[in-house]
Design a protein around this motif. Structure first.
Motif, short mmCIF file in Angstrom:
data_model
loop_
_atom_site.label_atom_id
_atom_site.label_comp_id
_atom_site.label_asym_id
_atom_site.label_seq_id
_atom_site.Cartn_x
_atom_site.Cartn_y
_atom_site.Cartn_z
N TYR A 52 0.83 -1.21 0.00
CA TYR A 52 0.00 0.00 0.00
C TYR A 52 0.86 1.26 0.00
O TYR A 52 1.95 1.29 0.57
CB TYR A 52 -0.93 0.02 1.22
CG TYR A 52 -1.91 -1.12 1.23
CD1 TYR A 52 -3.03 -1.10 0.41
CD2 TYR A 52 -1.69 -2.24 2.01
CE1 TYR A 52 -3.93 -2.15 0.40
CE2 TYR A 52 -2.58 -3.30 2.01
CZ TYR A 52 -3.70 -3.25 1.19
OH TYR A 52 -4.57 -4.30 1.17
N GLN A 53 0.32 2.29 -0.62
CA GLN A 53 1.03 3.56 -0.72
C GLN A 53 1.31 4.16 0.66
O GLN A 53 2.38 4.70 0.88
CB GLN A 53 0.20 4.55 -1.57
CG GLN A 53 0.95 5.81 -1.96
CD GLN A 53 0.93 6.89 -0.87
OE1 GLN A 53 -0.01 7.00 -0.11
NE2 GLN A 53 1.99 7.69 -0.84
N GLN A 54 0.39 4.01 1.59
CA GLN A 54 0.58 4.60 2.92
C GLN A 54 1.80 3.98 3.63
O GLN A 54 2.53 4.68 4.34
CB GLN A 54 -0.67 4.41 3.80
CG GLN A 54 -1.85 5.22 3.34
CD GLN A 54 -2.74 4.45 2.36
OE1 GLN A 54 -2.29 3.58 1.64
NE2 GLN A 54 -4.01 4.81 2.34
N ASP A 55 2.00 2.69 3.44
CA ASP A 55 3.16 2.03 4.04
C ASP A 55 4.46 2.55 3.42
O ASP A 55 5.44 2.82 4.13
CB ASP A 55 3.07 0.52 3.88
CG ASP A 55 1.86 -0.07 4.57
OD1 ASP A 55 1.40 0.50 5.57
OD2 ASP A 55 1.36 -1.12 4.09
N GLN A 57 4.82 5.45 2.02
CA GLN A 57 4.96 6.85 2.43
C GLN A 57 5.57 6.93 3.83
O GLN A 57 6.46 7.75 4.07
CB GLN A 57 3.59 7.55 2.41
CG GLN A 57 3.66 9.02 2.68
CD GLN A 57 4.30 9.80 1.54
OE1 GLN A 57 4.14 9.44 0.37
NE2 GLN A 57 5.02 10.85 1.85
N ILE A 75 5.36 12.46 -2.55
CA ILE A 75 4.47 11.31 -2.44
C ILE A 75 5.19 10.08 -2.96
O ILE A 75 5.58 10.01 -4.12
CB ILE A 75 3.16 11.53 -3.23
CG1 ILE A 75 2.46 12.80 -2.74
CG2 ILE A 75 2.25 10.32 -3.10
CD1 ILE A 75 1.29 13.21 -3.59
N GLU A 78 3.31 6.44 -5.86
CA GLU A 78 1.97 6.92 -6.19
C GLU A 78 1.10 5.89 -6.89
O GLU A 78 -0.13 5.96 -6.84
CB GLU A 78 2.06 8.19 -7.04
CG GLU A 78 2.75 9.32 -6.28
CD GLU A 78 3.04 10.51 -7.17
OE1 GLU A 78 2.08 11.23 -7.47
OE2 GLU A 78 4.20 10.69 -7.55
N PRO A 81 -1.88 0.91 -4.57
CA PRO A 81 -3.25 1.15 -4.09
C PRO A 81 -3.25 1.73 -2.68
O PRO A 81 -2.32 1.53 -1.91
CB PRO A 81 -3.88 -0.24 -4.10
CG PRO A 81 -2.74 -1.19 -4.04
CD PRO A 81 -1.58 -0.51 -4.71
N ARG A 82 -4.30 2.46 -2.37
CA ARG A 82 -4.47 3.02 -1.04
C ARG A 82 -5.44 2.13 -0.27
O ARG A 82 -6.25 1.45 -0.84
CB ARG A 82 -5.01 4.45 -1.13
CG ARG A 82 -4.03 5.37 -1.89
CD ARG A 82 -4.54 6.79 -1.99
NE ARG A 82 -4.56 7.49 -0.71
CZ ARG A 82 -3.51 8.02 -0.10
NH1 ARG A 82 -2.31 7.87 -0.64
NH2 ARG A 82 -3.64 8.68 1.03
N ARG A 83 -5.34 2.18 1.02
CA ARG A 83 -6.25 1.38 1.86
C ARG A 83 -7.61 2.02 1.91
O ARG A 83 -7.83 3.15 1.84
CB ARG A 83 -5.70 1.28 3.28
CG ARG A 83 -4.55 0.34 3.35
CD ARG A 83 -4.19 0.07 4.80
NE ARG A 83 -2.88 -0.56 4.76
CZ ARG A 83 -1.95 -0.39 5.65
NH1 ARG A 83 -2.13 0.36 6.68
NH2 ARG A 83 -0.81 -1.01 5.54
#
Length: 83
Positions: A52-55, A57, A75, A78, A81-83
């Motif tokens: 995931y992108q958040q991880d 980031q 970012i 990019e 996928p996002r959660r």
């Protein structure tokens, strides 16, 4: 006799020179093994290491200078996928 250093320890009395040779050889072996196995702890990561992108980031922010932000817009990864 130098050969005695590589023989069984029980066959020969303690020889300080042999101890140093064995100790050095052991640490060289460990260093090579860890390097070959990636035990050195490489901090290099790429986007394929994250789901995931958040991880990505979060990792990027805690490791300045990482290559996760290809276009330098702040970012990381990019395309993930996002959660």
């Amino acid at each position: 006799m130098r050969l005695a250093c590589w023989s069984s320890i029980s066959s020969y009395p303690f020889i300080p020179e042999c101890y140093e040779i064995r100790k050095t050889s052991f640490f060289i072996f460990i260093a090579i093994t860890l390097t070959a196995c990636g035990g050195g702890g490489s901090d290099d990561a790429d986007c394929s290491d994250f789901a995931y992108q958040q991880d990505a980031q979060a990792w990027h922010q805690s490791n300045p200078g990482s290559d996760l932000d290809a276009d330098n817009d702040g970012i990381a990864c990019e395309h993930l996928p996002r959660r």
